[in-house]
Design a protein around this motif. Structure first.
Motif, PDB file in Angstrom:
ATOM      1  N   TRP A 187      18.396 141.001 129.314  1.00 16.14           N
ATOM      2  CA  TRP A 187      19.359 141.925 129.918  1.00 16.14           C
ATOM      3  C   TRP A 187      18.948 142.364 131.324  1.00 16.14           C
ATOM      4  O   TRP A 187      19.809 142.596 132.179  1.00 16.14           O
ATOM      5  CB  TRP A 187      19.590 143.131 129.024  1.00 16.14           C
ATOM      6  N   LEU A 188      17.651 142.450 131.600  1.00 16.78           N
ATOM      7  CA  LEU A 188      17.225 142.833 132.948  1.00 16.78           C
ATOM      8  C   LEU A 188      17.505 141.725 133.962  1.00 16.78           C
ATOM      9  O   LEU A 188      17.912 141.995 135.100  1.00 16.78           O
ATOM     10  CB  LEU A 188      15.732 143.184 132.950  1.00 16.78           C
ATOM     11  N   LYS A 189      17.294 140.477 133.558  1.00 16.04           N
ATOM     12  CA  LYS A 189      17.624 139.372 134.475  1.00 16.04           C
ATOM     13  C   LYS A 189      19.128 139.307 134.704  1.00 16.04           C
ATOM     14  O   LYS A 189      19.573 138.999 135.822  1.00 16.04           O
ATOM     15  CB  LYS A 189      17.105 138.051 133.898  1.00 16.04           C
ATOM     16  N   ALA A 190      19.899 139.622 133.670  1.00 22.28           N
ATOM     17  CA  ALA A 190      21.358 139.649 133.831  1.00 22.28           C
ATOM     18  C   ALA A 190      21.756 140.750 134.817  1.00 22.28           C
ATOM     19  O   ALA A 190      22.655 140.562 135.649  1.00 22.28           O
ATOM     20  CB  ALA A 190      22.028 139.863 132.481  1.00 22.28           C
ATOM     21  N   ALA A 191      21.079 141.900 134.718  1.00 22.58           N
ATOM     22  CA  ALA A 191      21.353 143.000 135.652  1.00 22.58           C
ATOM     23  C   ALA A 191      20.978 142.593 137.074  1.00 22.58           C
ATOM     24  O   ALA A 191      21.673 142.946 138.045  1.00 22.58           O
ATOM     25  CB  ALA A 191      20.571 144.245 135.221  1.00 22.58           C
ATOM     26  N   LYS A 192      19.896 141.842 137.224  1.00 18.03           N
ATOM     27  CA  LYS A 192      19.463 141.372 138.540  1.00 18.03           C
ATOM     28  C   LYS A 192      20.517 140.465 139.169  1.00 18.03           C
ATOM     29  O   LYS A 192      20.839 140.593 140.363  1.00 18.03           O
ATOM     30  CB  LYS A 192      18.143 140.620 138.400  1.00 18.03           C
TER      31      LYS A 192
ATOM     32  N   LEU B 286       7.328 148.789 139.063  1.00 15.92           N
ATOM     33  CA  LEU B 286       8.263 147.834 139.667  1.00 15.92           C
ATOM     34  C   LEU B 286       9.202 148.624 140.573  1.00 15.92           C
ATOM     35  O   LEU B 286      10.137 149.277 140.117  1.00 15.92           O
ATOM     36  CB  LEU B 286       9.058 147.100 138.585  1.00 15.92           C
ATOM     37  N   THR B 287       8.936 148.570 141.873  1.00 15.07           N
ATOM     38  CA  THR B 287       9.740 149.309 142.837  1.00 15.07           C
ATOM     39  C   THR B 287      10.601 148.355 143.645  1.00 15.07           C
ATOM     40  O   THR B 287      10.412 147.134 143.616  1.00 15.07           O
ATOM     41  CB  THR B 287       8.827 150.110 143.780  1.00 15.07           C
ATOM     42  N   GLY B 288      11.545 148.915 144.346  1.00 16.57           N
ATOM     43  CA  GLY B 288      12.428 148.096 145.169  1.00 16.57           C
ATOM     44  C   GLY B 288      13.609 147.568 144.392  1.00 16.57           C
ATOM     45  O   GLY B 288      13.828 147.909 143.224  1.00 16.57           O
ATOM     46  N   GLU B 289      14.383 146.709 145.014  1.00 16.09           N
ATOM     47  CA  GLU B 289      15.607 146.184 144.417  1.00 16.09           C
ATOM     48  C   GLU B 289      15.303 145.122 143.367  1.00 16.09           C
ATOM     49  O   GLU B 289      14.312 144.390 143.477  1.00 16.09           O
ATOM     50  CB  GLU B 289      16.492 145.583 145.515  1.00 16.09           C
ATOM     51  N   LEU B 290      16.161 145.028 142.349  1.00 14.36           N
ATOM     52  CA  LEU B 290      15.967 144.024 141.300  1.00 14.36           C
ATOM     53  C   LEU B 290      15.907 142.621 141.877  1.00 14.36           C
ATOM     54  O   LEU B 290      15.159 141.761 141.418  1.00 14.36           O
ATOM     55  CB  LEU B 290      17.095 144.115 140.263  1.00 14.36           C
ATOM     56  N   GLY B 291      16.724 142.388 142.915  1.00 15.05           N
ATOM     57  CA  GLY B 291      16.771 141.055 143.511  1.00 15.05           C
ATOM     58  C   GLY B 291      15.455 140.604 144.107  1.00 15.05           C
ATOM     59  O   GLY B 291      15.227 139.395 144.284  1.00 15.05           O
ATOM     60  N   ASN B 292      14.563 141.553 144.408  1.00 13.01           N
ATOM     61  CA  ASN B 292      13.256 141.212 144.980  1.00 13.01           C
ATOM     62  C   ASN B 292      12.165 141.068 143.918  1.00 13.01           C
ATOM     63  O   ASN B 292      11.004 140.807 144.241  1.00 13.01           O
ATOM     64  CB  ASN B 292      12.828 142.276 145.991  1.00 13.01           C
ATOM     65  N   LEU B 293      12.547 141.238 142.654  1.00 11.08           N
ATOM     66  CA  LEU B 293      11.572 141.136 141.561  1.00 11.08           C
ATOM     67  C   LEU B 293      11.714 139.798 140.858  1.00 11.08           C
ATOM     68  O   LEU B 293      12.831 139.302 140.662  1.00 11.08           O
ATOM     69  CB  LEU B 293      11.782 142.280 140.554  1.00 11.08           C
TER      70      LEU B 293
ATOM     71  N   ASP C 216      11.762 136.907 137.925  1.00 14.63           N
ATOM     72  CA  ASP C 216      12.246 136.890 136.539  1.00 14.63           C
ATOM     73  C   ASP C 216      11.105 137.157 135.564  1.00 14.63           C
ATOM     74  O   ASP C 216      11.292 137.837 134.541  1.00 14.63           O
ATOM     75  CB  ASP C 216      12.888 135.539 136.224  1.00 14.63           C
ATOM     76  N   LYS C 217       9.920 136.650 135.879  1.00 11.57           N
ATOM     77  CA  LYS C 217       8.763 136.858 134.995  1.00 11.57           C
ATOM     78  C   LYS C 217       8.413 138.338 134.910  1.00 11.57           C
ATOM     79  O   LYS C 217       8.141 138.862 133.818  1.00 11.57           O
ATOM     80  CB  LYS C 217       7.562 136.067 135.515  1.00 11.57           C
ATOM     81  N   ALA C 218       8.439 139.022 136.052  1.00 19.16           N
ATOM     82  CA  ALA C 218       8.142 140.457 136.059  1.00 19.16           C
ATOM     83  C   ALA C 218       9.185 141.230 135.258  1.00 19.16           C
ATOM     84  O   ALA C 218       8.847 142.179 134.532  1.00 19.16           O
ATOM     85  CB  ALA C 218       8.096 140.975 137.488  1.00 19.16           C
ATOM     86  N   LEU C 219      10.431 140.829 135.351  1.00 17.08           N
ATOM     87  CA  LEU C 219      11.487 141.500 134.604  1.00 17.08           C
ATOM     88  C   LEU C 219      11.358 141.224 133.103  1.00 17.08           C
ATOM     89  O   LEU C 219      11.602 142.118 132.279  1.00 17.08           O
ATOM     90  CB  LEU C 219      12.856 141.068 135.112  1.00 17.08           C
TER      91      LEU C 219
ATOM     92  N   GLU D  20      10.867 144.070 130.375  1.00 17.95           N
ATOM     93  CA  GLU D  20      11.788 144.141 129.239  1.00 17.95           C
ATOM     94  C   GLU D  20      11.018 144.177 127.917  1.00 17.95           C
ATOM     95  O   GLU D  20      11.335 144.953 127.016  1.00 17.95           O
ATOM     96  CB  GLU D  20      12.721 142.936 129.277  1.00 17.95           C
ATOM     97  N   ALA D  21       9.991 143.342 127.807  1.00 21.66           N
ATOM     98  CA  ALA D  21       9.186 143.297 126.591  1.00 21.66           C
ATOM     99  C   ALA D  21       8.450 144.611 126.354  1.00 21.66           C
ATOM    100  O   ALA D  21       8.355 145.094 125.217  1.00 21.66           O
ATOM    101  CB  ALA D  21       8.189 142.140 126.672  1.00 21.66           C
ATOM    102  N   GLN D  22       7.962 145.211 127.435  1.00 23.57           N
ATOM    103  CA  GLN D  22       7.238 146.470 127.270  1.00 23.57           C
ATOM    104  C   GLN D  22       8.181 147.608 126.902  1.00 23.57           C
ATOM    105  O   GLN D  22       7.847 148.459 126.075  1.00 23.57           O
ATOM    106  CB  GLN D  22       6.456 146.834 128.527  1.00 23.57           C
ATOM    107  N   LEU D  23       9.362 147.618 127.496  1.00 24.28           N
ATOM    108  CA  LEU D  23      10.338 148.651 127.160  1.00 24.28           C
ATOM    109  C   LEU D  23      10.789 148.554 125.705  1.00 24.28           C
ATOM    110  O   LEU D  23      11.159 149.548 125.090  1.00 24.28           O
ATOM    111  CB  LEU D  23      11.555 148.539 128.077  1.00 24.28           C
ATOM    112  N   ALA D  24      10.747 147.333 125.164  1.00 24.42           N
ATOM    113  CA  ALA D  24      11.158 147.119 123.784  1.00 24.42           C
ATOM    114  C   ALA D  24      10.040 147.404 122.789  1.00 24.42           C
ATOM    115  O   ALA D  24      10.292 147.539 121.588  1.00 24.42           O
ATOM    116  CB  ALA D  24      11.646 145.680 123.599  1.00 24.42           C
ATOM    117  N   ARG D  25       8.813 147.501 123.287  1.00 20.72           N
ATOM    118  CA  ARG D  25       7.678 147.708 122.375  1.00 20.72           C
ATOM    119  C   ARG D  25       6.576 148.492 123.106  1.00 20.72           C
ATOM    120  O   ARG D  25       5.449 148.040 123.249  1.00 20.72           O
ATOM    121  CB  ARG D  25       7.182 146.351 121.876  1.00 20.72           C
ATOM    122  N   TRP D  26       6.943 149.682 123.560  1.00 20.99           N
ATOM    123  CA  TRP D  26       6.015 150.491 124.341  1.00 20.99           C
ATOM    124  C   TRP D  26       4.968 151.105 123.406  1.00 20.99           C
ATOM    125  O   TRP D  26       5.305 151.807 122.455  1.00 20.99           O
ATOM    126  CB  TRP D  26       6.770 151.601 125.058  1.00 20.99           C
ATOM    127  N   PRO D  27       3.681 150.865 123.670  1.00 20.58           N
ATOM    128  CA  PRO D  27       2.656 151.328 122.731  1.00 20.58           C
ATOM    129  C   PRO D  27       2.168 152.754 123.006  1.00 20.58           C
ATOM    130  O   PRO D  27       1.970 153.151 124.151  1.00 20.58           O
ATOM    131  CB  PRO D  27       1.517 150.325 122.968  1.00 20.58           C
TER     132      PRO D  27
END
Length: 391
Positions: A264-269, A299-306, A308-311, A315-322
């Protein structure tokens, strides 16, 4: 000189009063004793004062115990519908909240009054305000000394609960009494309790008061409800639920955006490359939480500058934040107690001790602990019914 009864019930809470009502309506002469000044003190504060008196979705697997099968018999013989019939017979208006939780429209006092009215129908003697000084077992049954009096009965029911919420007068008396008669006790621990976080989670402490819907996981157990950040750690229904399964050293994982499809984050990008991650998160989460998560992800700045691997990583961390809690708020804030009198020594049909004739244990005193949302009240009614039918 002792007053003589058919049964003495120690504890004028939910389980004790209901057990007394069932036994008395079968013609038994019953005495209920409680050291508190008034009966039903925990009932009165439950459910924000409206008493979440049962859960229509009650299932045995929603209870914790060293013996996961123990609760099945009692729960099957006295159901949420059975208790609801009693509530409706007394004209108590009720409503269903989320996840099958049933509450009084008015006040929890209505449930206490209902139980006392039912006990009065059976001429139950309810005596409050005196602590039990001693309990002895002899040829004539059990002799209980309390205040300046004593009573005797062939049956004794332990219904004094656990040590959760000591300011309400809760103690470990049930366990001391159980051990006195040779019953084992599963180590009691706080359950349905807020968890605390160590100092290195200070960023999240700044979010005190922020709540959001999450999926929280510990081991193989997961709950989807609200989580609340506090100045000491984590609370809210989802956290209270998972706390019953958490052991010191365990990691708790939180999915902050449950239901999002993978990628979903790559889709948002691709859709909005000039939008910042914080902005995207803020559309689904409280703003302060979105900001804190974005800062932690770095992760700062615009999504377009990030990349796909970083996103994908974010995404994985947001789904399973320890989170690794360093403890809990303890019995002082625990809604119930996990552990208790070992069910291995009790009959699942009658709640009677297998090796101590005439001794029964019910409710929170027993190693059966329900989920948040009316399950523990239903266990009180069901276990009280089982014992009340037997004594």
């Amino acid at each position: 000189m002792s007053d003589t009864y058919d049964a003495i019930i120690l504890g004028a809470g939910a389980a004790g009063l209901f057990c007394a009502r069932v036994a008395a309506l079968r013609g038994r002469r019953v005495l209920v004793l409680d050291h508190a000044e008034k009966p039903g003190k925990k009932i009165l504060i439950s459910g924000g004062g409206r008493c979440n008196f049962t859960n229509i979705d009650t299932l045995p697997e929603r209870y914790l115990s060293n013996n996961t099968h123990f609760a099945k018999s009692a729960l099957s013989r006295f159901t949420p519908r059975d208790f609801l019939d009693l509530v409706e017979a007394h004209g108590i208006a009720w409503h269903e909240k989320t996840l099958g939780q049933l509450f009084c429209d008015g006040s929890a006092k209505q449930i206490v009054e209902m139980l006392l009215e039912e006990c009065a129908r059976g001429d139950v003697t309810v005596h409050c305000g005196d602590a039990v000084a001693s309990v002895e077992r002899g040829d004539e049954g059990y002799t209980v000394r309390y205040g300046a009096a004593q009573a005797q009965a062939p049956s004794l029911v332990i219904a004094t609960g656990g040590p959760s919420i000591p300011k309400m007068g809760a103690t470990g008396f049930a366990y001391d009494l159980a051990r006195q008669f040779g019953l084992k006790v599963v180590q009691p621990r706080p359950a349905l309790v807020p968890l605390t976080l160590p100092a290195d989670e200070a960023l999240f402490r700044e979010l005190s008061g922020v709540a959001t819907a999450v999926v929280v996981t510990c081991g193989k157990t997961a709950f989807r409800e609200a989580a609340l950040f506090t100045h000491r750690g984590l609370s809210g229904p989802a956290i209270l639920q998972i706390s019953s399964y958490w052991q010191r050293g365990d990691t708790v994982h939180i999915d902050f955006l449950p239901g999002q499809e993978r990628g979903w984050l790559k889709a948002a990008k691709r859709a909005r490359p000039k939008v910042a991650l914080r902005k995207v998160l803020g559309e689904a989460l409280p703003d302060r939480l979105a900001q804190a998560l974005a800062e932690r992800l770095a992760l700062t700045g615009e999504l377009g500058n990030l990349s796909d691997k970083a996103l994908d990583t974010a995404e994985a961390q947001l789904a399973r934040w320890p989170f690794v809690p360093d403890g809990s708020e303890g019995f002082a804030k625990a809604e119930v107690t996990a552990g208790g009198i070992d069910t291995a020594g009790l009959s699942s049909k009658t709640m009677e001790a297998r090796k101590v004739p005439g001794l029964y244990a019910i409710g929170e005193a027993v190693d059966v602990t329900g989920w948040l949302g009316g399950y523990n009240f239903q266990w009180a009614w069901a276990s009280g019914f089982a014992a009340g039918e037997a004594i």
